[in-house]
Design a protein around this motif. Structure first.
Motif, PDB file in Angstrom:
ATOM      1  N   TRP A  66      -9.542  -7.839  -6.611  1.00 12.08           N
ATOM      2  CA  TRP A  66      -9.215  -6.425  -6.886  1.00 12.08           C
ATOM      3  C   TRP A  66      -7.762  -6.113  -6.587  1.00 12.08           C
ATOM      4  CZ3 TRP A  66      -7.268  -3.424  -3.048  1.00 12.08           C
ATOM      5  CH2 TRP A  66      -7.468  -3.852  -1.742  1.00 12.08           C
ATOM      6  N   PHE A 100      -3.748  -3.717  -7.969  1.00 14.64           N
ATOM      7  CA  PHE A 100      -3.330  -2.674  -7.037  1.00 14.64           C
ATOM      8  C   PHE A 100      -1.803  -2.784  -6.883  1.00 14.64           C
ATOM      9  CE2 PHE A 100      -3.359  -1.223  -2.396  1.00 14.64           C
ATOM     10  CZ  PHE A 100      -3.475   0.119  -2.728  1.00 14.64           C
ATOM     11  N   PRO A 101      -1.057  -1.842  -7.442  1.00 13.84           N
ATOM     12  CA  PRO A 101       0.408  -2.006  -7.451  1.00 13.84           C
ATOM     13  C   PRO A 101       1.041  -2.358  -6.095  1.00 13.84           C
ATOM     14  CG  PRO A 101      -0.206  -0.152  -8.807  1.00 13.84           C
ATOM     15  CD  PRO A 101      -1.462  -0.622  -8.149  1.00 13.84           C
ATOM     16  N   PRO A 102       0.625  -1.729  -4.990  1.00  8.72           N
ATOM     17  CA  PRO A 102       1.270  -2.074  -3.709  1.00  8.72           C
ATOM     18  C   PRO A 102       1.138  -3.543  -3.323  1.00  8.72           C
ATOM     19  CG  PRO A 102       0.033  -0.051  -3.485  1.00  8.72           C
ATOM     20  CD  PRO A 102      -0.313  -0.615  -4.820  1.00  8.72           C
ATOM     21  N   THR A 118       4.399  -5.354  -3.607  1.00  6.65           N
ATOM     22  CA  THR A 118       5.516  -4.980  -2.747  1.00  6.65           C
ATOM     23  C   THR A 118       5.185  -5.474  -1.356  1.00  6.65           C
ATOM     24  OG1 THR A 118       5.916  -2.970  -4.010  1.00  6.65           O
ATOM     25  CG2 THR A 118       6.850  -3.064  -1.805  1.00  6.65           C
ATOM     26  N   GLN A 120       4.698  -5.290   2.176  1.00  3.67           N
ATOM     27  CA  GLN A 120       4.495  -4.094   2.986  1.00  3.67           C
ATOM     28  C   GLN A 120       5.277  -4.165   4.302  1.00  3.67           C
ATOM     29  OE1 GLN A 120       2.811  -1.417   1.922  1.00  3.67           O
ATOM     30  NE2 GLN A 120       2.582  -2.536  -0.007  1.00  3.67           N
ATOM     31  N   ASN A 130       4.688  -2.349   7.013  1.00  4.50           N
ATOM     32  CA  ASN A 130       3.794  -2.220   8.170  1.00  4.50           C
ATOM     33  C   ASN A 130       3.194  -3.590   8.509  1.00  4.50           C
ATOM     34  OD1 ASN A 130       1.251  -1.914   9.583  1.00  4.50           O
ATOM     35  ND2 ASN A 130       1.510   0.280   9.258  1.00  4.50           N
ATOM     36  N   THR A 169      -0.612  -4.103   7.872  1.00  5.69           N
ATOM     37  CA  THR A 169      -0.883  -4.086   6.435  1.00  5.69           C
ATOM     38  C   THR A 169      -0.364  -5.351   5.778  1.00  5.69           C
ATOM     39  OG1 THR A 169      -0.454  -1.726   6.609  1.00  5.69           O
ATOM     40  CG2 THR A 169      -0.711  -2.615   4.406  1.00  5.69           C
ATOM     41  N   ARG A 215       3.851  -5.334 -12.788  1.00  2.00           N
ATOM     42  CA  ARG A 215       4.355  -5.578 -11.443  1.00  2.00           C
ATOM     43  C   ARG A 215       4.575  -7.080 -11.265  1.00  2.00           C
ATOM     44  NH1 ARG A 215       4.651  -1.045 -11.755  1.00  2.00           N
ATOM     45  NH2 ARG A 215       4.219   0.632 -10.262  1.00  2.00           N
ATOM     46  N   GLU A 236       2.419   5.728   6.642  1.00  2.00           N
ATOM     47  CA  GLU A 236       2.463   4.292   6.370  1.00  2.00           C
ATOM     48  C   GLU A 236       2.542   3.510   7.677  1.00  2.00           C
ATOM     49  OE1 GLU A 236       6.099   2.582   5.010  1.00  2.00           O
ATOM     50  OE2 GLU A 236       5.062   1.320   3.565  1.00  2.00           O
ATOM     51  N   CYS A 248       0.129   2.573   1.972  1.00  2.00           N
ATOM     52  CA  CYS A 248       0.974   1.429   1.713  1.00  2.00           C
ATOM     53  C   CYS A 248       1.847   1.752   0.516  1.00  2.00           C
ATOM     54  CB  CYS A 248       0.157   0.169   1.471  1.00  2.00           C
ATOM     55  SG  CYS A 248      -0.985   0.318   0.110  1.00  2.00           S
ATOM     56  N   ARG A 249       2.883   0.941   0.302  1.00  2.00           N
ATOM     57  CA  ARG A 249       3.882   1.322  -0.690  1.00  2.00           C
ATOM     58  C   ARG A 249       3.903   0.404  -1.897  1.00  2.00           C
ATOM     59  NH1 ARG A 249       9.628   0.733   1.896  1.00  2.00           N
ATOM     60  NH2 ARG A 249       8.671   1.990   3.523  1.00  2.00           N
ATOM     61  N   ASP A 250       4.409   0.980  -2.972  1.00  2.00           N
ATOM     62  CA  ASP A 250       4.644   0.217  -4.184  1.00  2.00           C
ATOM     63  C   ASP A 250       6.079   0.483  -4.569  1.00  2.00           C
ATOM     64  OD1 ASP A 250       4.665  -0.930  -6.700  1.00  2.00           O
ATOM     65  OD2 ASP A 250       3.834   0.868  -7.637  1.00  2.00           O
ATOM     66  N   ASP A 251       6.939  -0.491  -4.321  1.00  2.00           N
ATOM     67  CA  ASP A 251       8.370  -0.312  -4.543  1.00  2.00           C
ATOM     68  C   ASP A 251       8.736  -1.018  -5.842  1.00  2.00           C
ATOM     69  OD1 ASP A 251      10.949   0.347  -4.238  1.00  2.00           O
ATOM     70  OD2 ASP A 251      11.301  -0.833  -2.432  1.00  2.00           O
ATOM     71  N   SER A 252       8.803  -0.277  -6.930  1.00  2.00           N
ATOM     72  CA  SER A 252       9.103  -0.905  -8.213  1.00  2.00           C
ATOM     73  C   SER A 252      10.293  -0.205  -8.854  1.00  2.00           C
ATOM     74  CB  SER A 252       7.888  -0.795  -9.131  1.00  2.00           C
ATOM     75  OG  SER A 252       7.702   0.552  -9.501  1.00  2.00           O
ATOM     76  N   GLU A 288      10.175   1.893 -10.978  1.00  2.00           N
ATOM     77  CA  GLU A 288       9.842   3.302 -11.208  1.00  2.00           C
ATOM     78  C   GLU A 288      10.062   4.145  -9.952  1.00  2.00           C
ATOM     79  OE1 GLU A 288       5.779   3.136 -12.581  1.00  2.00           O
ATOM     80  OE2 GLU A 288       6.348   1.447 -13.852  1.00  2.00           O
ATOM     81  N   TYR A 344       0.430   4.604  -1.830  1.00  2.00           N
ATOM     82  CA  TYR A 344      -0.996   4.510  -2.157  1.00  2.00           C
ATOM     83  C   TYR A 344      -1.774   4.529  -0.854  1.00  2.00           C
ATOM     84  CZ  TYR A 344       0.060   2.998  -6.947  1.00  2.00           C
ATOM     85  OH  TYR A 344       0.499   2.944  -8.230  1.00  2.00           O
ATOM     86  N   VAL A 345      -3.042   4.850  -0.980  1.00  2.00           N
ATOM     87  CA  VAL A 345      -3.912   4.730   0.177  1.00  2.00           C
ATOM     88  C   VAL A 345      -4.021   3.242   0.508  1.00  2.00           C
ATOM     89  CG1 VAL A 345      -6.247   5.075   1.038  1.00  2.00           C
ATOM     90  CG2 VAL A 345      -5.193   6.785  -0.431  1.00  2.00           C
ATOM     91  N   ASN A 346      -3.943   2.926   1.768  1.00  2.00           N
ATOM     92  CA  ASN A 346      -3.962   1.521   2.163  1.00  2.00           C
ATOM     93  C   ASN A 346      -5.352   0.938   1.984  1.00  2.00           C
ATOM     94  OD1 ASN A 346      -3.549  -0.953   3.226  1.00  2.00           O
ATOM     95  ND2 ASN A 346      -2.953  -0.249   5.275  1.00  2.00           N
ATOM     96  N   LEU A 347      -5.508   0.141   0.935  1.00  2.00           N
ATOM     97  CA  LEU A 347      -6.816  -0.463   0.676  1.00  2.00           C
ATOM     98  C   LEU A 347      -6.928  -1.860   1.275  1.00  2.00           C
ATOM     99  CD1 LEU A 347      -7.221   0.580  -3.073  1.00  2.00           C
ATOM    100  CD2 LEU A 347      -8.271   1.634  -1.089  1.00  2.00           C
TER     101      LEU A 347
END
Lengths: 174, 382
Positions: A7, A11-13, A16, A18, A20, A23, A65, B361, B367-371, B373, B378-381
């Motif tokens: 999954w 998920f775009p993040p 990247t 992280q 943290n 995380t 991505r 965060e 959590c982050r998406d650094d692109s 754009e 985002y919610v940390n999944l």
């Protein structure tokens, strides 16, 4: 059978690195397992960092991505720490991916040998990886360097002995 | 010794300094002086002596008074001296340290040597008699009284005096110009009082005026400012000043903070406060120091420094957990958010909304998406 993406792949993040720490650890664990299962699915044993960047694993065209090279290096380094990867050069541009560690392979081979009642018999390395008998086994088609490593691991456990033959290497299982 | 008069130690226009020597004691005849050792100066026109510690204490005597002079060699426990024999003092002499002396000679005692060179130069000057060729103006003394009303201005002293005169005139002009303004300031307090009473009236008759008018009037009041701002003049400097200032900030920031969701960037606070103060502007440093006192004064405000260095003032009730929870809620509702989107959603500044997202965060909720754009959260999944 097509490869099933986790999954996180959509998920775009995930693409990247992280900041943290907690995380990031979870993220890296997910990356490691993705890389290993991908290599295993496609039976890949060596990876080139530059090529890997363009491969599907690190480049999700659907969500546009890409994992940056620095992040790929971090993932690979993480894999190396876990014993699943070895660098082939000092520049860290090519690496061996061991989605099963040698000991695990060795165990698999030995299981197959004892299951078929061939303990104390002798095999050539070619027979093991490319012989008709092993066709349905997972280690069929295993690259020679990997096979040799696995057998060496068995040898240190005293379960096999490798010796040289006229046209290559042979092994005897105990 | 009575030949000396007070001097400001400055050279006249045609005068040049010939030599100066430290550690010289001045004797009135054979009398031991009350003066300390000092600096002896020989110019083309005058012999001067200046106290080493108190530079104001400066004496001078025209060389024309000298009849002749002789050397007195050093002995055991005695420094070398030059004895200078003098004409009687001229009638128009400026005031000096001594009005009458029974001696008609003085002695220069050289504690730190240099008498040979001094003697040589003095001989030179006495033979050349340069003061006769280029007469300098009369020595200007710093003595009070005698100089009052004197308009002749020569040399540096003259320039200085002119500057001083000019300055006085400017001072006068300025105070004249601002006389009206200070009258206005006196009235200002009454004006503020008046506006305040109107404000309370408005409150009472809330229904009678429209919302729009109330708001407009409120902004007028804000422009008028605080009735009696805490200033350095009224509350001194240092800690006490900052404490008073902090208390005042506490009162005036409460309402704006509540309007803005409990948090304001320090720059925003700075603008708001100085706008309200009108004339008595605060320096950024004073504001910062005052804000640092919120906690020790137990005011309901806090100065908060984010990891990025951004400083904000926030209500104490405005807790971190709430901020994080609200950030998490907004993000999970929208799926993902950039700082800009979040700012729009909350009516906060982009800077502050970003800080909130970063905070969430940091604790691991986002959590982050650094692109290309931009940076999205985002919610940390994971």
């Amino acid at each position: 059978m097509s490869f099933e993406w986790p999954w996180q792949y959509n998920f775009p993040p995930f693409f990247t690195l992280q900041p943290n720490v907690d995380t990031r650890q979870k993220q890296l664990a997910a990356w490691c397992s993705l890389v290993l299962s991908y290599c295993r699915h496609h039976k890949l044993y060596t990876l080139d960092v530059m090529e890997a960047q363009e491969s599907l694993v690190f480049n999700n065209k659907k969500i546009e991505r890409k994992l940056p090279v620095e992040a790929i290096q971090v993932v690979f380094e993480e894999l190396r720490k876990k014993g699943n990867l070895e660098w082939l050069d000092k520049n860290k541009s090519r690496c061996l991916v061991m989605w099963r560690r040698p000991e695990e392979w060795g165990k698999l081979i030995h299981q197959w040998v004892s299951k078929n009642g061939m303990v104390n018999s002798v095999f050539t390395l070619y027979e093991l990886s490319n012989g008709d008998d092993t066709e349905s086994e997972e280690f069929h088609g295993l690259e020679e360097w990997m096979l040799l490593r696995s057998l060496q691991a068995l040898q240190t456990d005293g379960k096999a002995e490798i010796f040289s033959m006229d046209d290559g290497k042979g092994v005897k299982f105990f | 010794m009575d030949r000396f008069s007070w001097s400001n130690g400055l050279l006249e226009i045609n005068e040049t300094l010939v030599i100066q020597q430290r550690g010289v004691r001045l004797y009135d005849g054979d009398d031991k002086p009350k003066l300390d050792v000092g600096l002896a100066l020989l110019s083309t026109h005058r012999l001067m002596w200046r106290d080493i510690k108190n530079h104001e204490y400066c004496l001078s005597m025209p060389l024309s008074l000298i009849i002749f002079f002789e050397e007195q060699a050093a002995g055991i426990g005695k420094s070398a001296k030059i004895v200078i024999h003098l004409h009687p003092p001229p009638g128009n002499k400026e005031p000096g340290p001594l009005q009458n002396s029974k001696y008609s000679y003085i002695k220069l005692s050289f504690k730190e040597h240099g008498q040979i060179e001094f003697y040589r130069r003095l001989t030179e000057e006495m033979t050349q008699r340069r003061w006769e060729n280029t007469p300098a103006s009369q020595p200007i003394s710093t003595g009070a009284g005698s100089q009052a009303g004197r308009t002749r201005a020569v040399g540096i002293v003259g320039i200085e005096r002119k500057i001083e005169e000019k300055r006085k005139e400017t001072d006068k002009n300025i105070s004249e110009a601002f006389e009206d303004l200070s009258k206005l300031m006196v009235k200002a307090k009454e004006m503020v009082e008046l506006s305040r009473s109107i404000a309370t009236k408005i409150k009472d008759k809330q229904g009678d005026i429209t919302e729009d008018e109330t708001i407009r009037f409120k902004s007028y009041l804000l422009s008028m400012g605080i009735a009696n701002p805490v200033t350095r003049e009224t509350h001194g400097s240092g800690t006490h000043y900052h404490m008073q200032l902090a208390k005042q900030l506490g009162d005036m920031l409460q309402a704006p903070l509540e309007e803005r969701g409990g948090m304001m960037a320090l720059t925003e606070v700075y603008c708001l406060v100085n706008r309200a103060r009108g004339m008595e502007l605060l320096s950024p440093e004073d504001l910062l120091n005052a804000c640092k006192m919120f906690e020790s004064l137990k005011l309901p405000l806090r100065l908060r420094v984010f990891d990025s260095g951004v400083m904000v003032v926030q209500l104490q009730s405005h807790s971190e957990e709430e901020m994080i929870a609200s950030a998490l809620d907004s993000v999970s509702e929208k799926g993902s958010l950039t700082a800009e989107e979040f700012a729009k959603l909350l009516g906060l500044s982009v800077l502050l909304s970003k800080e909130r997202l970063l905070l969430a965060e940091k604790v691991g909720h986002l959590c982050r998406d650094d692109s290309v754009e931009g940076l999205r959260f985002y919610v940390n999944l994971f």
